[in-house]
Write a protein that holds these residues in place. Structure first.
Motif, short mmCIF file in Angstrom:
data_model
loop_
_atom_site.label_atom_id
_atom_site.label_comp_id
_atom_site.label_asym_id
_atom_site.label_seq_id
_atom_site.Cartn_x
_atom_site.Cartn_y
_atom_site.Cartn_z
N GLY A 275 57.10 45.09 42.08
CA GLY A 275 57.08 44.75 40.66
C GLY A 275 58.49 44.64 40.11
N ARG A 278 59.94 41.41 41.37
CA ARG A 278 59.41 40.25 40.65
C ARG A 278 60.08 40.12 39.28
NH1 ARG A 278 54.93 38.38 43.51
NH2 ARG A 278 53.89 39.96 44.77
N LEU A 279 60.28 41.25 38.61
CA LEU A 279 60.97 41.24 37.32
C LEU A 279 62.40 40.72 37.47
CD1 LEU A 279 59.68 44.58 35.78
CD2 LEU A 279 59.40 42.32 34.77
N LEU A 282 62.64 37.16 37.44
CA LEU A 282 62.47 36.61 36.08
C LEU A 282 63.73 36.74 35.24
CD1 LEU A 282 58.91 37.99 35.15
CD2 LEU A 282 59.51 35.61 35.68
N VAL A 292 58.79 50.40 34.78
CA VAL A 292 57.66 49.53 35.07
C VAL A 292 56.38 50.16 34.54
CG1 VAL A 292 56.37 48.38 36.91
CG2 VAL A 292 58.84 48.62 37.10
N LYS A 611 62.73 37.14 27.64
CA LYS A 611 62.46 37.79 28.92
C LYS A 611 61.76 39.14 28.73
CE LYS A 611 64.36 34.57 31.40
NZ LYS A 611 63.51 33.67 32.21
N ASP A 614 58.18 38.46 28.94
CA ASP A 614 57.81 38.35 30.35
C ASP A 614 57.76 39.73 31.01
OD1 ASP A 614 57.81 35.60 30.04
OD2 ASP A 614 59.88 35.38 30.72
N ALA A 615 58.73 40.58 30.65
CA ALA A 615 58.80 41.92 31.26
C ALA A 615 57.59 42.76 30.85
CB ALA A 615 60.10 42.61 30.84
N MET A 618 54.62 41.46 32.66
CA MET A 618 54.67 41.90 34.05
C MET A 618 54.34 43.38 34.17
SD MET A 618 55.26 40.94 37.22
CE MET A 618 56.24 39.44 37.18
N LYS A 621 50.70 43.77 33.81
CA LYS A 621 50.02 43.26 35.00
C LYS A 621 50.13 44.25 36.16
CE LYS A 621 51.56 40.57 38.27
NZ LYS A 621 52.06 39.49 39.12
N ILE A 622 51.33 44.76 36.40
CA ILE A 622 51.54 45.70 37.51
C ILE A 622 50.69 46.95 37.33
CG2 ILE A 622 53.24 47.24 38.59
CD1 ILE A 622 55.35 45.04 37.90
N MET A 683 48.22 37.74 36.43
CA MET A 683 47.90 38.40 35.16
C MET A 683 46.63 37.79 34.57
SD MET A 683 50.38 38.87 31.86
CE MET A 683 50.39 37.13 31.43
#
Length: 831
Positions: A275, A278-279, A282, A292, A611, A614-615, A618, A621-622, A683
């Motif tokens: 995770g 992936r961040l 981004l 996270v 961002k 997005d974070a 994410m 989602k994680i 997601m």
């Protein structure tokens, strides 16, 4: 004044290579343990590996070499999977570490460039400024108001002022720049630095386990404890019945294996590390895994204005000279007085500017004054930015003794220390309001006269002649309005916390359709409030102006007292305490100081607040996918445990329907499902229109846990139904075992599909893009076919090839034992 005025040439590329060949790289190298051996040692302590090893030894001791060899192979497979997952996690974290490596500015080949700090060499001309961490040892050759915090070396918390005249004019690796700017020649790197010689390494500090990691660890420990208890009970019962020590031990080990949820810790580490990786892709660098965990719970974002909401591209927009009846656009022809105002504002800036406003002033000076005076003057004294409201003062002198004392800062800072009439003060205040309404950032400019070398202790003790105002425009970022709207949709409140004045901030906020732009409070007014008053204030107020470190801290503490999960953005030295105090401190990658980056738990590489959307997405989602994986593990372990235990405990016809070989086979099939499929899940489409999840100490709510338990019990009912159907039809033990095993495999596949969402239907989630779902399910189906219909494998696992009726009965009951949850989801959606 550019760096060229100091006649610094820097190293050439050839000299850099020669220096690196002589002195090596700028790295602290200490003896470290072998990571592969560490992983093997950790693996040897895993309860499942220990159980497999014991079972394998017992099989060999009892002469059952086939099962013994299979379990030995299983140990290798379990170890390989664990090492692979560990390797993925380590690789992801190593990439993250490489990405977060600090950079330094040096002068090479006649120009200033930015390089990785580990690429510095002895002899480099290093530039360090406020908020940066010094990357090597060096000797100062030029400085402006330069002070350093050397507590990492000396233990002394107070900053030390340094320049070329000091007895100790050196800078040291690991210390931080508290104020000003310096240029230094590097004299030592890596282990040869003062910090390197005393053997300190920040890498040696062990990271603490996160709350979620502790919860999961405690859960697994409890399962190990209960597994051990049940193991002893079952061993005792079997031994009392058979008086066969090894056989009863194997049966007890079978149950113990079925209880251990060894996939959970592996899933946690994998999800968090990947995770974070992936961040990073981004453009969001996560420094701590707990970030996270926390991202999905964020309820309030406190953001700076300059460089976060705006582009941080300060252009000189307006000039106002006191006594004039007009505000002038600098693109027009300027009067002599207006040019003189810009000249004075330039002298009040740093000789080597790095702030966007100061860069604009130096550029404007160069355009309006063809004859450059800057090389002729030397700074003789400096008062750094300070006071409330803040201002700064510089004293320059040339070889003829001509002196310039120039100051700039918040216009309000000059009102009480300048010879101004009340009428002039009113005119200035009204002009400030007029300029601020257009979103301009405004600086006051003043000049003083002073003879002698015993300068006042404070700059406010000079008597200034107020000259006028310079206004800058920093346009809002094009995407910022949509960013705020995304936060709002996600149930997250945005608050602007800035050092700028109320009028300018309100104007910018209005331009980007910021909700609540009409109501604001200043830092001074905020500090007058009692704690309970402040808690109410932060609920209703969205804009906080003229903020300073203590005021920012009070805002964060008040929000936390209101049970908000706070994200704080910042970039300066003074933002450090607030970044640490927030649940999630966010530093800017480009304009952020090293101190801010160290204090923060997350870095926006491109200074783009989008961002953070997005974070947070994410993070949600994680967290959601990890919960799906663990709920899957709980649900699928329950039927394995009960299918092993109930026939034995109740004395059914075939009491030992599964042996350790079958349990480990099921574990090997299920492990990749939770770690690989669920980690790769996209997601869900409603993720960012939900309210932030509550920030609590409990990973699972009681309802979520009961959902998994009920799903597990339903699958158990299905497998035991198949068991009884087989027995009632007088099927052999091997056929019964094959049918029960097939039912569990079918339930496992359908559970994987159903639990991809606890809200949307399986038909909806089948459209999600996750190529691993088909791959893993395909492998599972193929493997099951091999076990059931290829003779050597069928015989080894004590199965019997199933007829089509037996096969479809097993698959059908496995399907029914899981698919009922689709009805529950449909009821949820209807509500």
């Amino acid at each position: 004044m550019s760096i060229d005025n100091f006649e610094i040439t820097g190293l050439t590329d050839e000299q850099v290579l020669q220096s690196r060949a002589s002195y090596g790289q700028n790295k602290l190298v200490f003896e470290k343990e072998n990571r592969f051996l560490d992983a093997l040692r950790s693996l040897a302590k895993e309860p499942m590996v220990i159980l497999l090893l014991v079972a394998s030894v017992i099989y060999f001791a009892s002469g059952d070499y086939g099962d013994g060899i299979f379990l030995a192979i299983a140990i290798v497979m379990v170890a390989s999977i664990s090492l692979y997952q560990d390797s993925r996690s380590r690789d992801a974290l190593q990439k993250l570490k490489d990405f977060t490596q600090p950079h330094s500015k040096v002068y090479r080949n006649g120009e200033v460039i930015e390089i990785k700090s580990e690429e510095l060499v002895v002899g480099d001309s290093l530039i360090v400024d406020e908020g940066s961490t010094i990357p090597a040892d060096g000797t100062i050759i030029h400085s402006n108001d330069f002070s350093v915090n050397e507590s990492i070396l000396t233990g002394e918390s107070l900053s030390v002022y340094k320049d070329v005249t000091n007895d100790d004019s050196c800078i040291y690796l690991g210390t931080t720049v508290a104020s000003g700017l310096a240029i230094a020649t590097i004299t030592a790197i890596g282990n040869n630095t003062a910090l390197g010689k005393i053997g300190k390494s920040l890498e040696d500090i062990e990271s603490e386990k996160t709350p979620l990691e502790l919860q999961i660890g405690n859960f697994v420990k409890k399962m190990v404890f209960w597994g051990a208890m049940v193991f002893l009970v079952v061993w005792g019962i079997n031994y009392a019945q058979s008086l066969d020590l090894l056989d009863s031990l194997l049966k007890a080990l079978t149950l113990a294996m079925s209880i251990l949820p060894e996939e959970i810790p592996v899933a946690f580490t994998t999800f968090m590390a990947l995770g974070a990786w992936r961040l990073m892709k981004l453009g969001v660098v996560v420094k701590q895994m707990k970030t996270v965990e926390t991202l999905g719970s964020a309820t309030v974002i406190c953001t700076d204005k300059t460089g976060t909401i705006t582009q941080n591209k300060m252009s000189l927009a307006r000039v106002y000279v006191l006594g004039a009846e007009k505000i002038t656009n600098p693109e027009q022809e300027l009067s002599t007085e207006e040019k003189e105002l810009l000249r004075l504002a330039m002298w009040a800036s740093e000789p080597i500017p790095f702030d966007p406003m100061e860069l604009a002033l130096h550029e404007s000076y160069a355009q309006n004054f063809p004859l450059d005076e800057r090389p002729d003057y030397k700074m003789v004294h400096e008062y750094p930015l300070g006071g409330k409201p803040p201002m700064m003062t510089h004293l320059f002198e040339n070889s003829s003794g001509n002196r310039i004392i120039a100051a700039k800062g918040a216009p309000e800072a000059f009102l009480d220390i300048s010879n101004l009439t009340e009428v002039e003060k009113d005119v200035i205040s009204n002009t400030i309001i007029d300029l601020a309404r257009n979103g301009y950032r405004i600086l006051g400019v003043g000049e003083a006269e002073f003879d002698g070398d015993k300068y006042p202790k404070k700059q406010q003790q000079f008597t200034f002649s107020f000259k006028g105002l310079v206004a800058f425009y920093d346009p809002p970022k094009e995407n910022i309005a949509s960013v705020f709207e995304h936060f709002h949709e996600a149930g997250i409140t945005v608050k602007i916390v800035t050092g700028d004045n109320a009028e300018t901030t309100e104007a910018i906020a209005k331009q980007v359709n910021f909700r609540g732009y009409k109501k604001s409070i200043s830092g001074d007014d905020l500090m007058k409030l009692q704690d309970d008053e402040l808690q109410e204030c932060v609920k209703e107020t969205q804009i906080f102006t003229r903020m300073f470190p203590d005021a920012k801290m009070r805002i964060i503490n008040a929000l936390k007292a209101n049970n908000e999960v706070v994200v704080m953005t910042g970039d300066g030295v003074n933002d450090g305490p607030a970044l640490k105090a927030a649940h999630i401190g966010v530093a800017m990658g480009k304009k952020g100081t090293e101190i801010a980056k160290q204090a923060a738990s997350l870095i926006l590489v491109d200074d783009d607040l989008a961002k953070m959307v997005d974070a947070i997405a994410m993070g949600r989602k994680i967290y959601t996918n990890l919960k799906k994986a663990i709920q899957y593990v709980i649900s699928i372990h329950i039927p394995i445990i009960l299918t092993v235990f109930i026939p034995l405990a109740l004395g059914w016809l075939y009491p030992n329907i599964f042996t350790p070989v079958h349990v480990i086979l099921l574990e090997l099939i299920m492990g990749p499902t939770c770690s690989i499929i669920y980690e790769n899940e996209p997601m869900e489409k409603n993720t960012m229109i939900q309210k932030p999840r509550p920030f609590s100490k409990t990973f699972f709510s009681w309802r979520e846990l009961m959902t998994s338990v009920i799903q597990g019990l339903a699958i158990t009912a299905g497998t035991l139904t198949v068991y009884q159907l087989a027995v009632s039809n007088y099927f052999t033990e091997n056929t019964t075992r094959a049918m029960v095993f097939t039912t569990l495999i079918a339930a496992n596949i359908f559970l994987t599909l159903v639990n991809r969402s606890f809200y949307f239907s399986a038909l909806t989630t089948l459209k999600y893009k996750n190529n691993l779902v088909g791959l893993i399910i395909g492998i599972t189906v193929a493997l099951t076919g091999v076990l059931l219909y290829i003779d050597p494998f069928t015989a080894f696992f004590q199965f019997e090839s199933l007829t089509s009726d037996q096969l479809w009965t097993s698959i059908g009951i496995g399907f029914i034992s899981v698919i009922w949850y689709e009805l529950v989801k449909a009821i949820k959606r209807s509500r």
